[in-house]
Design a protein around this motif. Structure first.
Motif, mmCIF file in Angstrom:
data_model
loop_
_atom_site.group_PDB
_atom_site.id
_atom_site.type_symbol
_atom_site.label_atom_id
_atom_site.label_comp_id
_atom_site.label_asym_id
_atom_site.label_seq_id
_atom_site.Cartn_x
_atom_site.Cartn_y
_atom_site.Cartn_z
ATOM 1 N N UNK A 299 0.443 -1.331 0.321
ATOM 2 C CA UNK A 299 0.293 -0.051 -0.061
ATOM 3 C C UNK A 299 0.803 1.356 0.259
ATOM 4 N N UNK A 300 2.190 1.492 0.611
ATOM 5 C CA UNK A 300 3.097 2.868 1.069
ATOM 6 C C UNK A 300 2.857 2.731 -0.812
ATOM 7 N N UNK A 301 3.115 2.219 -1.966
ATOM 8 C CA UNK A 301 3.571 2.356 -3.210
ATOM 9 C C UNK A 301 1.977 3.237 -3.830
ATOM 10 N N UNK A 302 1.390 2.060 -3.259
ATOM 11 C CA UNK A 302 -0.113 3.428 -3.774
ATOM 12 C C UNK A 302 0.026 4.304 -4.014
ATOM 13 N N UNK A 303 -0.023 4.699 -2.463
ATOM 14 C CA UNK A 303 -0.459 5.752 -1.504
ATOM 15 C C UNK A 303 1.537 7.189 -2.522
ATOM 16 N N UNK A 304 2.270 6.552 -2.175
ATOM 17 C CA UNK A 304 3.536 7.656 -2.980
ATOM 18 C C UNK A 304 4.245 7.410 -3.853
ATOM 19 N N UNK A 305 3.622 6.392 -5.271
ATOM 20 C CA UNK A 305 4.585 5.655 -6.039
ATOM 21 C C UNK A 305 6.395 5.335 -6.094
ATOM 22 N N UNK A 306 6.692 5.067 -6.503
ATOM 23 C CA UNK A 306 7.902 4.780 -6.171
ATOM 24 C C UNK A 306 9.492 5.797 -5.041
ATOM 25 N N UNK A 307 8.957 7.008 -5.528
ATOM 26 C CA UNK A 307 9.562 7.709 -4.852
ATOM 27 C C UNK A 307 9.779 8.519 -3.719
ATOM 28 N N UNK A 308 8.791 8.086 -2.611
ATOM 29 C CA UNK A 308 9.536 8.481 -1.315
ATOM 30 C C UNK A 308 9.032 7.220 -0.734
ATOM 31 N N UNK B 86 13.218 -1.111 -4.189
ATOM 32 C CA UNK B 86 13.292 -1.843 -5.392
ATOM 33 C C UNK B 86 13.748 -1.025 -6.260
ATOM 34 N N UNK B 87 14.543 -0.770 -7.892
ATOM 35 C CA UNK B 87 13.761 -0.079 -9.029
ATOM 36 C C UNK B 87 13.383 -0.827 -9.722
ATOM 37 N N UNK B 88 12.326 -0.684 -10.362
ATOM 38 C CA UNK B 88 12.678 -2.209 -11.864
ATOM 39 C C UNK B 88 12.726 -1.568 -13.572
ATOM 40 N N UNK B 89 13.386 -0.700 -13.725
ATOM 41 C CA UNK B 89 13.946 -0.188 -14.568
ATOM 42 C C UNK B 89 15.187 0.858 -14.495
ATOM 43 N N UNK B 90 16.235 0.720 -14.897
ATOM 44 C CA UNK B 90 17.321 1.641 -14.617
ATOM 45 C C UNK B 90 17.546 2.632 -15.033
ATOM 46 N N UNK B 91 18.356 3.717 -14.666
ATOM 47 C CA UNK B 91 18.034 4.962 -14.436
ATOM 48 C C UNK B 91 19.092 5.192 -15.749
ATOM 49 N N UNK B 92 19.307 6.435 -15.455
ATOM 50 C CA UNK B 92 20.440 6.799 -16.113
ATOM 51 C C UNK B 92 22.059 6.976 -15.081
#
Ligand code: BES
Ligand code: ZN
Ligand code: ZN
Length: 509
Positions: A390-399, A480-486
């Protein structure tokens, strides 16, 4: 990979790539702080660079191939007038907004781009006022974090020739404080990568006892005390909540305890506990999870890996407060021995818990670990746990979510997160939420129903901290990061480790 400071000027550096940071100039009168390229080429961190390379900086700027926008890069081979094989401009965005977060990201981006090209040696030039302690520390962190790949189990020999051996940070003047900043950044980022390495490990190779042996090897290397409470010891202590989760698995559980209590701090009145959820695999148990994406549940021990990693850094950086880490480790499996929905267990604290959902296991193992931390003499507790979807539902993956029973302590943690570029968002913890946690048959249920799932999970935990100042970080959204960032590989992030390290290092009694 080594990172060293040098005072060799840019024009003299023999290297695979000479990297200048370049800042775009915001036009006056810009609305909303939006950066638009001005009419003059970006200012770089190598004085007189444009002239030295025959106006190339102006040329790429005029072509709008490089404007200095954050994370933009452009590369020139065999720059005339320089000894480097390549010249790279790396966009820093607006200089007035260039802080540690921006530096960390930019360093990671540059490293990953050059590494992909097979460059093994490069130099970052920091002329002018850029070479501050904070920026050097952040650049070192960004480089080391950017270098991490979760590929320990790939046998592909190609990766061997894409390796960075040496990075030089070219600064106008060397100093003891810059050397110390580089050391700090290196220790912290290496600890974060240690955490990421542990989280990457699959559950067949990283069982609770394997995690304990990694922790104890680390403790021996860095001079920490380490104690592993085994199943028998936890039975003696009556860790009913933790043991109920563990009973479904063939892998025995353990509680990893790592201590930083130097004799000079033995009489300190404050003692910080770092507590981390260590579910080496979460199938959900009898309340089993859907199969899609279940492979990611190896990261359900990210909290444990974070506190173990934080202790690795703290052993070297020596905070002014005693710190003990507690990592309760179990595997959550369905089996004929597994705990059933409706089972009632008695926690170490004494409260009884009705297990309405065996997938809400993190709070059960943390309950016993938090109480144990308090009874071991810890005065302040911070935990990190991949606790709720639920925390990712609330905040997305940034916070990551922050929950606490103490506003003052919570503000300290949020401030530490701000300084470290780890975004944290506080949730309400009104006691009225306790109404969501009612069991007909025991003191507490382990779930609170459909709404406010991350909050009710935290209200549950609050029952086990014996009113000590406590902050809970729900990192299910950020670990956990689903897709690499630069600037950063896909997979485990190690996030929240720097918040914990900073909290301990900046501790004031
Ligand atoms: N480990 C999960 C939480 C989780 C979900 C972490 C997704 C990372 C990504 C936790 O043990 C769990 O299963 N929580 C349940 C709680 C529910 C049963 C009240 C959830 O979030 O669904
Ligand atoms: Zn679960
Ligand atoms: Zn879990």
């Amino acid at each position: 990979m080594e990172i060293i400071l040098t005072t060799t000027p840019a024009s003299e550096l023999e290297t695979g790539a000479l990297v200048a940071l370049a800042f775009c100039k915001a036009k006056n009168g810009d609305k909303n702080g939006e950066i638009k390229p001005a009419d003059t080429p970006p200012e770089t961190s190598i004085d007189g660079l444009d002239a030295a390379v025959g106006g190339w900086v102006s040329e790429v700027y005029a072509a709008r191939e490089f404007t200095g926008k954050a994370l933009e890069t452009v590369l020139l081979h065999r720059p005339a007038g320089l000894k480097a094989a390549r010249l790279v401009l790396a966009g820093g965005g607006s200089k007035s907004k260039f802080g540690t977060c921006e530096a960390r990201k930019l360093a990671g981006t540059v490293l990953r781009k050059l590494k992909a090209k097979g460059v093994s040696d490069f130099a970052l030039c920091l002329e002018g006022d850029l070479a501050t302690d904070a920026i050097v520390e952040a650049l070192a962190e960004g480089l080391i974090l950017g270098d991490f790949e979760p590929d320990a189990h790939k046998t592909d020999p190609k990766k061997a020739d894409k390796k960075i051996d040496r990075i030089r940070l070219s600064v106008p003047e060397a100093s003891a404080s810059l050397t110390e900043a580089l050391r700090r950044g290196t220790i912290i980022a290496e600890a974060q990568n240690f955490t990421r390495t542990l989280v990457t490990e699959p559950a067949n190779l990283l069982t609770p006892l394997k995690l304990a042996s990694h922790a104890s090897a680390m403790a021996a290397e860095f001079g920490l005390e380490c104690e592993i409470l085994d199943e028998a010891r936890m039975k003696q202590l009556s860790f009913g909540a933790l043991l109920g989760v563990a009973q479904g698995s063939a892998e025995p559980p353990c509680l990893i305890v790592l201590k930083y209590v130097p004799s000079a701090l033995a009489s300190s009145s404050d003692h910080l506990a770092l507590v981390g959820k260590g579910v080496t695999f979460d199938t959900g148990g009898i309340s089993i999870k859907p199969s899609e994406g279940m492979e990611k549940m190896k990261y359900d021990m990210a909290g444990a890996a974070t506190v173990i990693g934080a202790m690795r850094a703290l052993a070297q950086l020596k905070p002014p407060i005693p710190v003990t880490a507690f990592a309760p480790c179990v595997e959550n499996m369905p089996s004929e021995r597994a705990q059933r929905p409706g089972d009632i267990v008695t926690s170490y604290q004494g409260k009884t818990i009705e297990v309405l959902n065996t997938d809400a296991e993190g709070r059960l193992i943390l309950a016993d670990a938090l109480t144990y931390a308090v009874r071991q003499g810890c005065t302040h507790l911070i935990d990190a746990a991949t606790l709720t979807g639920a925390i990712a539902i609330a905040l997305g993956h940034l916070y990551a979510g922050v929950f606490s029973n103490n506003e003052e302590f919570q503000s300290k943690v949020i401030a530490a997160g701000k300084l470290e570029g780890e975004r944290l968002w506080a949730f309400p913890m009104d006691d009225d939420y306790n109404d969501y946690l009612k069991s007909a048959f025991a003191d507490l249920p382990n779930i609170g129903g459909r709404y406010g799932g991350s909050i009710t999970a935290s209200k549950f935990l609050e029952n086990f901290v014996e009113s000590k100042p406590w902050v809970h970080l729900d990192i299910a959204s950020t670990a956990w990061l689903d897709d690499a960032k630069p600037h950063f590989a896909k997979g485990p992030t190690g996030l929240s480790i720097r918040t914990m390290i900073r909290l301990a290092l900046d501790w004031k009694a």
